[in-house]
Design a protein around this motif. Structure first.
Motif, PDB file in Angstrom:
ATOM      1  N   CYS A 144      -5.863   5.656   2.320  1.00 18.48           N
ATOM      2  CA  CYS A 144      -6.422   4.591   1.496  1.00 18.48           C
ATOM      3  C   CYS A 144      -6.185   4.843   0.004  1.00 18.48           C
ATOM      4  O   CYS A 144      -6.260   3.916  -0.788  1.00 18.48           O
ATOM      5  CB  CYS A 144      -7.917   4.434   1.780  1.00 18.48           C
ATOM      6  N   SER A 145      -5.909   6.090  -0.374  1.00 19.73           N
ATOM      7  CA  SER A 145      -5.765   6.412  -1.794  1.00 19.73           C
ATOM      8  C   SER A 145      -4.950   7.688  -1.976  1.00 19.73           C
ATOM      9  O   SER A 145      -4.686   8.425  -1.022  1.00 19.73           O
ATOM     10  CB  SER A 145      -7.147   6.625  -2.415  1.00 19.73           C
ATOM     11  N   GLU A 146      -4.570   7.947  -3.205  1.00 25.39           N
ATOM     12  CA  GLU A 146      -3.867   9.180  -3.559  1.00 25.39           C
ATOM     13  C   GLU A 146      -4.741  10.388  -3.229  1.00 25.39           C
ATOM     14  O   GLU A 146      -4.251  11.410  -2.758  1.00 25.39           O
ATOM     15  CB  GLU A 146      -3.513   9.168  -5.051  1.00 25.39           C
ATOM     16  N   TYR A 148       0.230   4.264  -0.347  1.00 26.97           N
ATOM     17  CA  TYR A 148      -0.367   5.478   0.208  1.00 26.97           C
ATOM     18  C   TYR A 148      -0.521   5.424   1.721  1.00 26.97           C
ATOM     19  O   TYR A 148      -1.068   6.341   2.317  1.00 26.97           O
ATOM     20  CB  TYR A 148      -1.737   5.738  -0.429  1.00 26.97           C
ATOM     21  N   ASN A 194       0.857  -1.186   0.000  1.00 24.52           N
ATOM     22  CA  ASN A 194       0.000   0.000   0.000  1.00 24.52           C
ATOM     23  C   ASN A 194       0.892   1.236   0.000  1.00 24.52           C
ATOM     24  O   ASN A 194       1.351   1.691   1.040  1.00 24.52           O
ATOM     25  CB  ASN A 194      -0.921   0.011   1.229  1.00 24.52           C
TER      26      ASN A 194
END
Length: 61
Positions: free
Chosen positions: A26-28, A22, A20
């Motif tokens: 959880c995300s960019e 990031y 992961n």
């Protein structure tokens, strides 16, 4: 055993693992939202008992 953390931005469950990229986000998108908040100084720690103007010039007793 895999460690699961909450995304600091949205609260989604995130696996804390090397795959992961990031983490802890959880995300960019969540990573960028957090960076924007930091840049806008939304995470500033409030100062307590700031010296009044001119107090820095007083000699120590």
């Amino acid at each position: 055993m895999v460690t699961i953390v909450d995304c600091p931005t949205c609260g989604a469950k995130v696996e804390w693992a090397e795959k992961n990229k990031y983490r802890p986000f959880c995300s960019e998108r969540c990573k960028q939202i957090d960076l924007g908040a930091w840049a806008e100084e939304k995470y500033a720690i409030p100062a307590v008992n700031l010296p009044q103007e001119g107090e820095d010039d007083k000699p120590l007793q």
